[in-house]
Scaffold this motif. Structure first.
Motif, PDB file in Angstrom:
ATOM      1  N   ASN A 197       0.804  -1.222   0.000  1.00  0.00           N
ATOM      2  CA  ASN A 197       0.000   0.000   0.000  1.00  0.00           C
ATOM      3  C   ASN A 197       0.839   1.276   0.000  1.00  0.00           C
ATOM      4  OD1 ASN A 197      -2.148  -1.712   0.084  1.00  0.00           O
ATOM      5  ND2 ASN A 197      -3.070  -0.845   1.930  1.00  0.00           N
ATOM      6  N   TYR A 198       1.918   1.278   0.764  1.00  0.00           N
ATOM      7  CA  TYR A 198       2.744   2.478   0.852  1.00  0.00           C
ATOM      8  C   TYR A 198       3.385   2.806  -0.489  1.00  0.00           C
ATOM      9  CZ  TYR A 198       6.787   5.402   1.746  1.00  0.00           C
ATOM     10  OH  TYR A 198       7.746   6.399   1.681  1.00  0.00           O
ATOM     11  N   TYR A 199       4.091   1.841  -1.060  1.00  0.00           N
ATOM     12  CA  TYR A 199       4.801   2.093  -2.308  1.00  0.00           C
ATOM     13  C   TYR A 199       3.842   2.303  -3.479  1.00  0.00           C
ATOM     14  CZ  TYR A 199       8.973   0.617   0.216  1.00  0.00           C
ATOM     15  OH  TYR A 199      10.005   0.514   1.132  1.00  0.00           O
ATOM     16  N   ASP A 200       2.730   1.557  -3.508  1.00  0.00           N
ATOM     17  CA  ASP A 200       1.767   1.725  -4.595  1.00  0.00           C
ATOM     18  C   ASP A 200       1.101   3.101  -4.543  1.00  0.00           C
ATOM     19  OD1 ASP A 200       2.284  -0.817  -5.578  1.00  0.00           O
ATOM     20  OD2 ASP A 200       0.684  -1.751  -4.418  1.00  0.00           O
ATOM     21  N   SER A 201       0.786   3.587  -3.337  1.00  0.00           N
ATOM     22  CA  SER A 201       0.173   4.913  -3.195  1.00  0.00           C
ATOM     23  C   SER A 201       1.168   6.006  -3.583  1.00  0.00           C
ATOM     24  CB  SER A 201      -0.292   5.134  -1.753  1.00  0.00           C
ATOM     25  OG  SER A 201      -1.179   4.135  -1.338  1.00  0.00           O
ATOM     26  N   LYS A 202       2.380   5.878  -3.091  1.00  0.00           N
ATOM     27  CA  LYS A 202       3.440   6.826  -3.423  1.00  0.00           C
ATOM     28  C   LYS A 202       3.669   6.862  -4.928  1.00  0.00           C
ATOM     29  CE  LYS A 202       8.449   7.315  -2.445  1.00  0.00           C
ATOM     30  NZ  LYS A 202       8.508   8.744  -2.105  1.00  0.00           N
TER      31      LYS A 202
ATOM     32  N   VAL B 116      -0.290  20.567  -6.847  1.00  0.00           N
ATOM     33  CA  VAL B 116      -0.992  19.394  -6.303  1.00  0.00           C
ATOM     34  C   VAL B 116       0.024  18.360  -5.819  1.00  0.00           C
ATOM     35  CG1 VAL B 116      -2.451  17.410  -6.919  1.00  0.00           C
ATOM     36  CG2 VAL B 116      -3.099  19.711  -7.634  1.00  0.00           C
ATOM     37  N   TYR B 117       1.068  18.169  -6.586  1.00  0.00           N
ATOM     38  CA  TYR B 117       2.099  17.196  -6.203  1.00  0.00           C
ATOM     39  C   TYR B 117       2.780  17.604  -4.897  1.00  0.00           C
ATOM     40  CZ  TYR B 117       6.399  14.436  -6.467  1.00  0.00           C
ATOM     41  OH  TYR B 117       7.441  13.602  -6.190  1.00  0.00           O
ATOM     42  N   ARG B 118       3.123  18.880  -4.774  1.00  0.00           N
ATOM     43  CA  ARG B 118       3.762  19.343  -3.531  1.00  0.00           C
ATOM     44  C   ARG B 118       2.819  19.197  -2.349  1.00  0.00           C
ATOM     45  NH1 ARG B 118       6.291  23.454  -6.835  1.00  0.00           N
ATOM     46  NH2 ARG B 118       4.559  24.884  -6.405  1.00  0.00           N
ATOM     47  N   GLN B 119       1.545  19.511  -2.577  1.00  0.00           N
ATOM     48  CA  GLN B 119       0.576  19.384  -1.489  1.00  0.00           C
ATOM     49  C   GLN B 119       0.453  17.930  -1.030  1.00  0.00           C
ATOM     50  OE1 GLN B 119      -3.395  20.596  -2.519  1.00  0.00           O
ATOM     51  NE2 GLN B 119      -4.145  20.508  -0.397  1.00  0.00           N
ATOM     52  N   ALA B 120       0.420  16.997  -1.980  1.00  0.00           N
ATOM     53  CA  ALA B 120       0.334  15.580  -1.625  1.00  0.00           C
ATOM     54  C   ALA B 120       1.541  15.157  -0.791  1.00  0.00           C
ATOM     55  CB  ALA B 120       0.233  14.724  -2.886  1.00  0.00           C
ATOM     56  N   ASN B 121       2.712  15.622  -1.161  1.00  0.00           N
ATOM     57  CA  ASN B 121       3.909  15.277  -0.400  1.00  0.00           C
ATOM     58  C   ASN B 121       3.893  15.879   1.004  1.00  0.00           C
ATOM     59  OD1 ASN B 121       5.217  13.669  -2.305  1.00  0.00           O
ATOM     60  ND2 ASN B 121       6.060  15.448  -3.376  1.00  0.00           N
ATOM     61  N   GLN B 122       3.210  16.994   1.156  1.00  0.00           N
ATOM     62  CA  GLN B 122       3.169  17.664   2.463  1.00  0.00           C
ATOM     63  C   GLN B 122       2.161  17.023   3.423  1.00  0.00           C
ATOM     64  OE1 GLN B 122       2.332  21.724   1.418  1.00  0.00           O
ATOM     65  NE2 GLN B 122       4.409  22.123   0.645  1.00  0.00           N
ATOM     66  N   VAL B 123       1.004  16.604   2.907  1.00  0.00           N
ATOM     67  CA  VAL B 123      -0.089  16.190   3.809  1.00  0.00           C
ATOM     68  C   VAL B 123      -0.298  14.679   3.864  1.00  0.00           C
ATOM     69  CG1 VAL B 123      -1.271  18.385   3.451  1.00  0.00           C
ATOM     70  CG2 VAL B 123      -1.913  16.393   2.052  1.00  0.00           C
ATOM     71  N   CYS B 124       0.335  13.911   2.964  1.00  0.00           N
ATOM     72  CA  CYS B 124       0.077  12.474   2.925  1.00  0.00           C
ATOM     73  C   CYS B 124       1.214  11.676   3.549  1.00  0.00           C
ATOM     74  CB  CYS B 124      -0.123  12.000   1.481  1.00  0.00           C
ATOM     75  SG  CYS B 124      -1.708  12.473   0.772  1.00  0.00           S
ATOM     76  N   ASN B 125       0.858  10.804   4.467  1.00  0.00           N
ATOM     77  CA  ASN B 125       1.789   9.793   4.987  1.00  0.00           C
ATOM     78  C   ASN B 125       1.164   8.440   4.668  1.00  0.00           C
ATOM     79  OD1 ASN B 125       3.435   8.026   6.304  1.00  0.00           O
ATOM     80  ND2 ASN B 125       3.338   9.043   8.298  1.00  0.00           N
ATOM     81  N   PHE B 126       1.576   7.854   3.546  1.00  0.00           N
ATOM     82  CA  PHE B 126       0.943   6.637   3.077  1.00  0.00           C
ATOM     83  C   PHE B 126       1.321   5.414   3.907  1.00  0.00           C
ATOM     84  CE2 PHE B 126       0.957   9.103  -1.032  1.00  0.00           C
ATOM     85  CZ  PHE B 126      -0.419   9.320  -1.034  1.00  0.00           C
ATOM     86  N   ARG B 127       2.224   5.585   4.842  1.00  0.00           N
ATOM     87  CA  ARG B 127       2.530   4.466   5.747  1.00  0.00           C
ATOM     88  C   ARG B 127       1.441   4.273   6.799  1.00  0.00           C
ATOM     89  NH1 ARG B 127       7.436   2.328   4.844  1.00  0.00           N
ATOM     90  NH2 ARG B 127       9.068   3.638   3.916  1.00  0.00           N
ATOM     91  N   LEU B 128       0.598   5.275   6.985  1.00  0.00           N
ATOM     92  CA  LEU B 128      -0.487   5.161   7.958  1.00  0.00           C
ATOM     93  C   LEU B 128      -1.609   4.298   7.388  1.00  0.00           C
ATOM     94  CD1 LEU B 128      -0.725   8.881   9.167  1.00  0.00           C
ATOM     95  CD2 LEU B 128       0.476   6.982  10.275  1.00  0.00           C
ATOM     96  N   SER B 129      -2.262   3.535   8.268  1.00  0.00           N
ATOM     97  CA  SER B 129      -3.372   2.687   7.810  1.00  0.00           C
ATOM     98  C   SER B 129      -4.603   3.514   7.476  1.00  0.00           C
ATOM     99  CB  SER B 129      -3.717   1.645   8.889  1.00  0.00           C
ATOM    100  OG  SER B 129      -4.042   2.280  10.108  1.00  0.00           O
TER     101      SER B 129
ATOM    102  N   VAL C 255      -4.824  -7.088   4.360  1.00  0.00           N
ATOM    103  CA  VAL C 255      -3.394  -7.290   4.070  1.00  0.00           C
ATOM    104  C   VAL C 255      -2.887  -6.069   3.318  1.00  0.00           C
ATOM    105  CG1 VAL C 255      -1.701  -8.727   2.883  1.00  0.00           C
ATOM    106  CG2 VAL C 255      -3.685  -9.791   3.977  1.00  0.00           C
ATOM    107  N   PHE C 256      -1.862  -5.426   3.857  1.00  0.00           N
ATOM    108  CA  PHE C 256      -1.395  -4.167   3.281  1.00  0.00           C
ATOM    109  C   PHE C 256      -0.103  -4.327   2.486  1.00  0.00           C
ATOM    110  CE2 PHE C 256      -3.940  -3.165   7.021  1.00  0.00           C
ATOM    111  CZ  PHE C 256      -4.912  -2.373   6.436  1.00  0.00           C
ATOM    112  N   SER C 257       0.537  -5.477   2.605  1.00  0.00           N
ATOM    113  CA  SER C 257       1.744  -5.732   1.824  1.00  0.00           C
ATOM    114  C   SER C 257       1.944  -7.228   1.671  1.00  0.00           C
ATOM    115  CB  SER C 257       2.984  -5.129   2.507  1.00  0.00           C
ATOM    116  OG  SER C 257       4.160  -5.443   1.784  1.00  0.00           O
ATOM    117  N   VAL C 258       2.295  -7.645   0.449  1.00  0.00           N
ATOM    118  CA  VAL C 258       2.643  -9.052   0.223  1.00  0.00           C
ATOM    119  C   VAL C 258       4.151  -9.209   0.021  1.00  0.00           C
ATOM    120  CG1 VAL C 258       0.395  -9.737  -0.677  1.00  0.00           C
ATOM    121  CG2 VAL C 258       2.123  -8.830  -2.255  1.00  0.00           C
ATOM    122  N   LEU C 259       4.922  -8.148   0.278  1.00  0.00           N
ATOM    123  CA  LEU C 259       6.376  -8.242   0.113  1.00  0.00           C
ATOM    124  C   LEU C 259       7.019  -9.303   1.009  1.00  0.00           C
ATOM    125  CD1 LEU C 259       7.436  -4.520  -0.416  1.00  0.00           C
ATOM    126  CD2 LEU C 259       7.269  -6.347  -2.111  1.00  0.00           C
TER     127      LEU C 259
END
Length: 471
Positions: A222-227, A243-256, A366-370
């Protein structure tokens, strides 16, 4: 026990074995498909379809469509194909629109022979999974409240075991699994279950000769796919720098759970894709009225949060020539269903290329199959991952992050591979049998967009050959 009683008991026991074998042979013969409406007369195609019970107590049965290899079927491996969604049909997508030998024509009334079918390389098995998808069914309505990755893997495993009883000539054959999209979960999880049960000591489990798996444009972590989704939209000029800068500022895709601010900005990204096909960003959209209905209404996607949209990978609308619409027209033909020994039990009695109730009820746990990748790589299985580089939904950027995260040394560096003296894509090989391949100009459904390159891909994977790196 008296000798004569013992003798009669033994005779009675032994007589059960040929009876069971005869019944299985009869079931196999009854599954043979002689011909389908609109099927071309040549070449001849050996095909079977029908139901395999996966849980007798619950009345669960999964539908399959199987094509023997076009040449040397007694020698070639067995390949299982799974589509994702969750809730989308491997019959409607994989078999009839992508890599099967019979593809639905653009008017939905007949079939054309696919000269790039994967059953040139393997005996090819398509499965509609989980229950409620396509023709697969359950007699227990509460099953629909329990569907998650583990449920799907268990049913698929039971399907394989029982299918091999019906087709015992494939029991010792090399076995591979492949699929795309959310099958990025289904495929490695099924492979892990097969591997684990193969290795239970003193077990009664059927041994399945698993050699590896290959997945395409696969949801993996989920983290890498969202990123990757965010970075791809920016790097391919879909969204602005702001929009890209805003996403980098407010999104933490490691959170569930994503923050409201992150949800808003990712929704902004999705909105920018409305007028193009996120699954193939350089292809025209399907403009049939039915396709617009599919895209805008059937899955209630507008009511979902951005995070919910991310988890639901099903096909929206499609890519010309509107393959999902044509597939639904074909498989809702009563003569087609009779020829396939199929029927529809769920919902309104219509066969759907994707079942929205499965999509919306699916329990994403399941959030990762790695970790499964690492486990099976160390076990010696061969694993290839491929990505059409025009897919904005499960983009190649996220897939590259996923493969790098496994942490294997590089065996051969990133380089182009060739098809007909043209660059087919790029490839990097890692140690221990892991390979990442890109397919230039393909979207989410690589065998549909680039059938010739996809055939070379499956040939190279099954034969464990390096893709051609010279013109």
């Amino acid at each position: 026990m008296a000798p004569n009683v013992l003798f009669l008991t033994l005779i009675s026991f032994l007589s059960v074995i040929p009876f069971k074998e005869a019944k299985l042979t009869q079931l196999k013969d009854s599954d043979r498909v002689n011909s389908l409406p609109g099927q071309p007369k040549t070449p001849e195609i050996s095909q079977f379809s029908g139901y395999i019970t996966v849980n007798e107590a619950k009345g669960r049965a999964l539908f399959y469509w199987f094509f023997e290899a076009q040449t040397q079927p007694n020698e070639k491996p067995l390949l299982l194909w799974l589509n994702g969604g969750p809730g989308c049909s491997s019959i409607g997508y994989g078999a009839a629109s992508e890599l099967g030998p019979l593809r639905v024509k653009t008017n939905g009334t007949g079939l054309a022979f696919n000269t790039y079918a994967w059953n040139q390389e393997a005996n090819l098995l398509f499965l509609e999974s989980p229950v409620g998808v396509g023709f697969s069914y359950t007699n227990t309505s509460s099953d629909f409240t329990k569907i998650d990755d583990a449920f799907v893997a268990e049913d698929a495993y039971n399907f394989l075991v029982n299918w091999l009883k019906r087709f015992p000539q494939y029991k010792s054959r090399d076995f591979y699994i492949s699929g795309e999209s959310y099958a990025g979960h289904y495929v490695p999880q099924l492979a892990e279950l097969v591997y684990d049960r193969n290795n239970v000591k003193s077990s009664s489990y059927t041994y399945i000769n698993l050699k590896g798996f290959m997945v395409g444009n696969a949801i993996t972590d989920n983290y890498y796919d969202s990123k990757g989704l965010v970075e791809y939209a920016w790097s391919h000029s879909v969204v602005s720098d702001q929009v890209y800068r805003q996403a980098n500022q407010v999104c933490n895709f490691r959170l569930s759970n994503w923050s409201n601010a992150c949800d808003d900005v990712v929704n902004t990204i999705y909105n920018e894709y409305k007028d193009i096909d996120i699954y193939n960003i350089y292809a025209p959209k399907c403009n049939l009225p039915q396709a617009s209905f599919v895209a805008n209404n059937r899955d209630g996607v507008e009511k979902l949060s951005a995070q919910e949209k991310f988890m639901r990978i099903r096909m929206l609308a499609g890519y010309d020539p509107c393959y999902s619409v044509y597939a639904e027209d074909f498989f809702n033909n009563a003569d087609v269903q009779r020829s396939l020994h199929a029927f529809v039990r769920e919902g309104d009695g219509k066969w759907r290329v994707c079942n929205d109730s499965i999509l919306n009820a699916y329990n994403f746990s399941v959030f990762s199959v790695l970790p499964i990748y690492s486990k099976l790589i160390n076990a010696g299985l061969r694993i290839w991952v491929y990505s059409g580089d025009a897919d904005g939904r499960v983009p190649v950027i996220g897939t590259r992050y996923c493969m790098e995260a496994i942490g294997l040394p590089i065996k051969t560096q990133w380089r182009p591979w060739y098809q007909n003296m043209q660059v087919g894509g790029r490839v990097v090989e890692y140690e221990k049998g892991l390979t990442l391949v890109t397919i230039r100009g393909a979207g989410h459904l690589v065998p549909l967009n680039k059938p010739q390159e996809a055939l070379l891909l499956i040939n190279s994977f099954l034969l464990n050959k390096t893709l051609p790196t010279n013109k």
